[in-house]
Design a protein around this motif. Structure first.
Motif: not given
Length: 858
Positions: A734-737, A820-824
Motif C-alpha cells: 500500500l502506497a501511503a505515508k 488497496g489491493p492486498g492491504a488495509v
C-alpha cells in the motif's frame, strides 16, 4: 515512563489520627520528598517487544464464564466455612523468591484460618482466565441465618429506598459497615495478599474489646488475590494478557466480573486496592481531573480523612530513607499537581465509587521488587523489601479499620446519600472548602460535575434508528450486569420530542446508580485544556462505541410511558422463513456467527456492502447460529460477488486485539519477530494482522524473505498503528505515508465513513490512542474512513505536541483507514482492550477484504 510533578503541598490541618487500638497521636502528615513515577502501562507490546501469545483457552474461559459469578446465598449465616482442596505445589511460583505466600499455599492457609474460630469464612467467588480459584474471605462476628437476612434487607433498603434508609434507626444501630480489601490485581505487585492474610489471622484470634466491637459492627471482605495467574507467573496481567485494572468499563475478563459482583453484592462503603510500587507510599485521593459522575464531595471527604490516617500509620512504622530506603507517604490530592487522576472508571477504586463506596483508595506500597528488580537484586534484598512492603500494606489496612470503627455511622449515612441523590435526581454538590470541611486546598481545578439527562432511550429494532438489534441487546445486558436499572416499553411512546416503538429500552436516570449509568452511556467530555497529561484513557462511551443507538432525553417526565423493568435484554436472534439470507457484519457477534458457519462448511458469499449472503439451503445452520450469537438473518435477493472462506490469521497484536479476534471466532496463530526468526510455516496462514511485536528490520534474512514472499504472493496485510504502518512501508503493497499524532492522545472521536466493504455499517464515532492518519496516497488507495472536520475529539485528552503538531486540528479531515489491493491500514484503535465493540467488525471486514481469492481452509 510518565512522571508527575510535585508542587508545594496544600495546607494540611492538624488532625487527630488513631494510630493503634489503644491510642492516638496529634500530628501533621509529612509531604513526600520525591516525585513518584506512576507505572503507566498502555495496551501495547510487552517490554520485550513480543506480541501477545496467550493461549486460546484463556479467551475461551473468559468468554464462557457466566456474566454473574456465583456468590453465596445472602441469607445464610456466618461463618460459611468450607474445606478447600489444596493445589499442587508449584516450585516455579514467582512469589517464593520474595519470601511471600505462593498461590498453592493459599488454600491450606485459608483452611487453617477457618479452624481458628467462628469469624472467618471462605467462598470461591469464581475462577481466573487461567483457571485458578478466586477466594473471597469474610471476617465478621458470627451471624445466625436470621441476622444475615436482616443485614441483607438493610443493604437492599440502603440502595433501593435510600430516603427511608436515611431515617432507619435499625440501620443506624445495627447495620454492619461493609469494607472491601482487594489484593494483587496486578500479579507482580504481590504483598497486599500477604498483609491481608496476616490481618485475617490477627482478627480471627484477637479477643480485645476493640476487635470484638469492630467485627460486631462491620463485615470485612478480602479478595485474597484478584490475579492468581499473574501472581504465579510474576506478570502484571492475567493469563489472558489483560491489565485488569483497566477493564472495569468492559469487564471482558472473568476476574473483573467477579470483582464487579462483589461490589454489587457486598456494597462496600470503604475499599482499598493494594498495589506497588511508588516510593514513598502513595495513598489516594488523587490529583485532578476527578470523575464528573461521582458524588465527589462525599467521596473526597471520606477518602481524604482515611488517607490521613493511613499516612500517619505508614509513617509511624519508623522506616526512613537513609536506613531503609523508604520515603514518607504522600497523598496526591495534597502533594501533587497532576498526573495521577481519578477521571476514568476503569480503575477498581473509581469503579467502586459508583456502587456506593465513599472512601476508596489505590495504595502504592514503596519498594520495587518486580520487573528488573526481581531479576537483578539478591534474594536477601528482595525479601527485605517485600517484608517492608507487607508491613506498609498492613499499616494501611489496620488504619482503615480504625477509620471504619470511628466513622461507621457517617460512612453508612454518606453511602445512603449517594443513592438518595441518584434516586431523587438531585443535583451534585460541587466540592469547596465549605461543602467538604476538613479538606484544605480545594480549588476550582477540583470541581467536576455533570448534567444528568432525565433518561436514555435505546430504540427497539424497527424504528429506523437502531443500527444493530444485536448491539442494543448486548448493551442492555451489560448495563444490567453493572446493576444499572433498565426498563422496556410495553407500548409505543413519545419522549423528548421523539417517537419510539414498543420494546424500546429506557434507562430512567432517577436511580441509585445513575452515575454508573451516565459514565457508560454519555459522550463524556473533552478535558484537553484541563491538565497537560493523563494517567490512562480519558474518553469512553458505550453509547458511541458499542454499535447501538443511544439517545439522551435531557428533561421531561416518564409518567406517561408504560415501562416494565427487565432482568435481561430480549433475544433478537431470528432467521427469515424463506429465501436466501443476509447477515450484516456490523457487530462482533455477527462476525462470530459467520465464522461458525464457515467452519461448518456453509457456502457463503460476500455482497458489495460487505455483508454475508447465506444460501437458503443452510437455513437450519443459520438458525442455530442465530440462537447461539443472538443475531439476525434477514431475507435477501442479493447473490453476493465473492466467496467467503474460513480464514487463518497470523497475528502480531496486543492482548486485547488477540482476545477480540478470538471473540469473533477467527482462527488465530500469534506471531512475533521471535516466532518468525525461529522459522514460521506461512502455509498455515491466509492473512497477516500486525499491530505490535513485529519489526521487519529485526528479522533475520530467512524470516524476512519468507514474510516478503507471503505478502507478495497475494496474502493480505491488515496493519494497525505505527507497527502495522511500518511493516507496510517495509514490505507491504500500500502506497501511503503514516503520520503519527500525539502518542498520549486518546478518546472518542467523530469519524466519516466512506462506505465500501471495510467500513460500511460502522458507527460514526471511533476510538483512538496515539492517533495516526495517512497522506501521500498512491494510485488505487481508497480512503475508507476519515477524521471529521473541525475538532474531531468528542471526549478524552488530545493536545498538540510542543511544536504545535500532532493535535486534533492536524488530524481533522485526514484519512484514518485506508485500503488497496492486498492491504488495509488503521490509524484508529478498533479493538482497543476488547472495548469498542461497534468497531470490531471493521477489522473482520478488512481481513476478509485482503484475503487471497484462492484461500482454502486446511
Amino acid at each position: 515512563m510518565r512522571t508527575t510533578r510535585t508542587v508545594p503541598a496544600r495546607p494540611v490541618l492538624l488532625t487527630a489520627l488513631a494510630l493503634t487500638a489503644a491510642g492516638s497521636l496529634l500530628l501533621t502528615p509529612h509531604t513526600a520528598g520525591a516525585a513518584p513515577e506512576p507505572p503507566v502501562t498502555r495496551e501495547g507490546p510487552a517490554p520485550d517487544e513480543r506480541a501477545a501469545r496467550s493461549p486460546e483457552s484463556t479467551a475461551d474461559r473468559a468468554l464462557t464464564t457466566p456474566e454473574r459469578p456465583a456468590t453465596s446465598d445472602p441469607g445464610r449465616g456466618y461463618p460459611r466455612e468450607q474445606v478447600l482442596t489444596p493445589d499442587p505445589v508449584n516450585p516455579a511460583d514467582k512469589s517464593i523468591r520474595l519470601g511471600l505466600t505462593p498461590y498453592h499455599a493459599i488454600a491450606p492457609k485459608l483452611n487453617a484460618l477457618q479452624r481458628l474460630g467462628d469469624r472467618v469464612s471462605v467462598e470461591v467467588a469464581g475462577r481466573s482466565a487461567g483457571g485458578h480459584r478466586l477466594y473471597l474471605v469474610t471476617v465478621t462476628a458470627p451471624e445466625s441465618a436470621r441476622q444475615a437476612r436482616a443485614q441483607e434487607r438493610m443493604r437492599q433498603l440502603i440502595e433501593n429506598a435510600p430516603a427511608s434508609a436515611a431515617k432507619s434507626r435499625e440501620i443506624r444501630a445495627g447495620y454492619k459497615a461493609p469494607v472491601f480489601f482487594n489484593n494483587n490485581i496486578h500479579g507482580n505487585e504481590w504483598e497486599g495478599t500477604d498483609a491481608s492474610l496476616k490481618l485475617i489471622e490477627r482478627l480471627a484470634t484477637a479477643n480485645d474489646a476493640r476487635t470484638r466491637d469492630l467485627l460486631a459492627h462491620s463485615r470485612l471482605y478480602f479478595n485474597i488475590t484478584a490475579n492468581p495467574d499473574g501472581r504465579i507467573a510474576g506478570t502484571r496481567a492475567n493469563a489472558g494478557g489483560f491489565d485488569m485494572n483497566r477493564d472495569f468499563v468492559t469487564a471482558s475478563q472473568p476476574e473483573v466480573r467477579v470483582m464487579r459482583q462483589i461490589e454489587i453484592d457486598k456494597q462496600p462503603a470503604v475499599m482499598l486496592d493494594l498495589h506497588g510500587y511508588v516510593n514513598g507510599t502513595l495513598i489516594e485521593p488523587t490529583t485532578p481531573p476527578h470523575g464528573e459522575n461521582y458524588e465527589y464531595d462525599l467521596f473526597l471527604k471520606n477518602s481524604y480523612a482515611n488517607a490521613l490516617g493511613m499516612e500517619a500509620a505508614v509513617n509511624g512504622l519508623g522506616y526512613t530513607s537513609a536506613r531503609d530506603g523508604v520515603e514518607p507517604a504522600q497523598i496526591p490530592f495534597r502533594d501533587l499537581e497532576e498526573g495521577w487522576d481519578d477521571w476514568p472508571p476503569i480503575f477498581t477504586p473509581q469503579y467502586a465509587a459508583f456502587h456506593g463506596t465513599v472512601a476508596a483508595h489505590t495504595i502504592e506500597i514503596p519498594l520495587q521488587v518486580n520487573n528488573e528488580a526481581y531479576d537483578s537484586l539478591p534474594v536477601a534484598e528482595l525479601r527485605r523489601r517485600s517484608a517492608i512492603n507487607v508491613d506498609v500494606a498492613g499499616a494501611a489496612l489496620r488504619a482503615t479499620l480504625d477509620f471504619v470503627q470511628r466513622q461507621r455511622t457517617s460512612l453508612v449515612a454518606d453511602q445512603i446519600e449517594v443513592f438518595r441523590r441518584g434516586a431523587a435526581g438531585a443535583a451534585q454538590v460541587p466540592v469547596s472548602e465549605e461543602t467538604v470541611p476538613g479538606v484544605p486546598g480545594i480549588g476550582p481545578e477540583d470541581v467536576y460535575t455533570t448534567n444528568f439527562p432525565r433518561a436514555y432511550v435505546i430504540p427497539a429494532d424497527g424504528t429506523g434508528a437502531q443500527r444493530s438489534a444485536t448491539a442494543a441487546a448486548r448493551l442492555v445486558d451489560h448495563l444490567i450486569a453493572n446493576d444499572v436499572r433498565v426498563a422496556r416499553a410495553t407500548h409505543d411512546f413519545r419522549l423528548g420530542g421523539q417517537r419510539y416503538a414498543r420494546g424500546s429500552y429506557v434507562v430512567d436516570m432517577h436511580q441509585p446508580k445513575r452515575g454508573l449509568a451516565n459514565v457508560l452511556l454519555a459522550d463524556g467530555r473533552d478535558i484537553s485544556d484541563k491538565v497537560s497529561v493523563m494517567y490512562d484513557i480519558s474518553g469512553w462511551s458505550l453509547g458511541r462505541l458499542w454499535g447501538a443507538t443511544v439517545r439522551p432525553v435531557p428533561s421531561g417526565s416518564l409518567a406517561g410511558v408504560a415501562l416494565r423493568t427487565v432482568g435481561e435484554a430480549a433475544h433478537v436472534g431470528r432467521v427469515a422463513p424463506r429465501g436466501d439470507l443476509r447477515l450484516r457484519l456490523d457487530d462482533p457477534r455477527e462476525v462470530a456467527a459467520l465464522n461458525s458457519l464457515l467452519q461448518k462448511g456453509v457456502p457463503v458469499r460476500r455482497a458489495a456492502d460487505g455483508s454475508a449472503i447465506v444460501p437458503a439451503s443452510a437455513r437450519a445452520k443459520a438458525a442455530a447460529a442465530a440462537r447461539t450469537y443472538d443475531v439476525v438473518f434477514d431475507a435477501t435477493r442479493l447473490t453476493g460477488t465473492t466467496e467467503l472462506r474460513r480464514l487463518r490469521v497470523a497475528a502480531a497484536v496486543t492482548p486485547g486485539e488477540l482476545f477480540a479476534l478470538r471473540e469473533m471466532n477467527f482462527e488465530v496463530t500469534p506471531v512475533s519477530t521471535g516466532v518468525l526468526n525461529a522459522g514460521f510455516d506461512w502455509s498455515t496462514a491466509d492473512v497477516l494482522f500486525v499491530s505490535a511485536g513485529l519489526d521487519h528490520a529485526a528479522l533475520n534474512p530467512a524470516a524476512r524473505t519468507a514474510l516478503d514472499a507471503f505478502l507478495s504472493s497475494g496474502h493480505g496485510l491488515v496493519g494497525r498503528g505505527a507497527t502495522g504502518a511500518a511493516l507496510n512501508a517495509a514490505a507491504g503493497p500500500l502506497a501511503a505515508k503514516a503520520v503519527e499524532g500525539n502518542p498520549d492522545a486518546n478518546g472518542v472521536v467523530r469519524m466519516v465513513n466512506a462506505g465500501g466493504p471495510v467500513t460500511a455499517g460502522a458507527p460514526d464515532h471511533g476510538f483512538v490512542y496515539a492517533p495516526m492518519w495517512f497522506t501521500d496516497l498512491g494510485p488505487g488507495v481508497r480512503v475508507d474512513r476519515s477524521y471529521a472536520g473541525g475538532n474531531p475529539l468528542v471526549s478524552g485528552h488530545w493536545r498538540a505536541l510542543e511544536d504545535g503538531s500532532g493535535g486534533p486540528a492536524d488530524a481533522a479531515g485526514r484519512p484514518a483507514v485506508v485500503s488497496g489491493p492486498g492491504a488495509v491500514l488503521f490509524g484508529t484503535e478498533p479493538l482497543f482492550r476488547d472495548h469498542p465493540k461497534g468497531e470490531f467488525a471493521q477489522v473482520a471486514r478488512a481481513l476478509f477484504t485482503v484475503a487471497p481469492a484462492d484461500t482454502r481452509y486446511r
